[in-house]
Design a protein around this motif. Structure first.
Motif, mmCIF file in Angstrom:
data_model
loop_
_atom_site.group_PDB
_atom_site.id
_atom_site.type_symbol
_atom_site.label_atom_id
_atom_site.label_comp_id
_atom_site.label_asym_id
_atom_site.label_seq_id
_atom_site.Cartn_x
_atom_site.Cartn_y
_atom_site.Cartn_z
ATOM 1 N N ARG A 38 0.795 -1.356 0.061
ATOM 2 C CA ARG A 38 -0.093 -0.085 0.022
ATOM 3 C C ARG A 38 0.596 1.384 -0.047
ATOM 4 N N GLN A 42 0.811 4.153 -2.754
ATOM 5 C CA GLN A 42 0.417 5.593 -2.335
ATOM 6 C C GLN A 42 1.763 6.464 -2.951
ATOM 7 N N TYR A 79 -2.237 10.613 2.943
ATOM 8 C CA TYR A 79 -1.878 9.265 3.683
ATOM 9 C C TYR A 79 -0.357 9.768 4.266
ATOM 10 N N ASP A 134 3.537 -1.357 5.350
ATOM 11 C CA ASP A 134 2.972 -0.765 4.169
ATOM 12 C C ASP A 134 3.999 -0.443 2.973
#
Length: 138
Positions: A38, A42, A79, A134
């Protein structure tokens, strides 16, 4: 690890530099491969718009990136905790992606990024330290 990553490692790049380079490549391609962590996804969304702006100005970035890409970049900025940067992109969208208006905000972009774009680099390193999984680091 593919050949490019192996080359980067031999060149002495640390894991975070390799992640940054992968994300930049994915951003340039337009999509990260399925299964990409992720945080890297991002970062790729953010770097697509960022690299466009650095290459040709903020007006150019809104010209060459579809609205869905700008919105993904805006979410990615949030984010990474770059809320003021996300607000700048939201403002560009609210002004119908007017290239002249966007170009008039380029100094604001540079101010938000700081010297040598340290705000972006710092936000990435902080998020990678907070959430290593992540980024495929855990």
């Amino acid at each position: 690890m593919d050949e490019v990553e192996a080359l980067w490692k031999r060149a002495g790049l640390d894991e975070l530099h390799i992640i940054w380079n992968l994300a930049a490549d994915y951003g340039a391609d337009g999509e990260a491969p399925e299964g990409t962590p992720r945080g890297i996804v991002q970062l790729s969304y953010l770097l697509r718009v960022y690299n466009s702006a650095m290459g040709g100005g903020l007006g150019f970035a809104v010209e060459v990136n579809e609205i869905f890409r700008l919105k993904r970049a805006m979410d990615a900025m949030r984010y990474f905790g770059l809320t003021e940067l996300a607000e700048l992109v939201a403002d560009l969208i609210e002004h119908d992606l007017d290239g002249d208006y966007a170009e008039s905000r380029h100094d604001d972009l540079e101010c938000l990024l700081g010297p040598q774009d340290e705000a972006l680099t710092t936000a990435f390193r902080v998020k990678a330290a907070e959430r290593p999984a992540d980024f495929g680091l855990a």
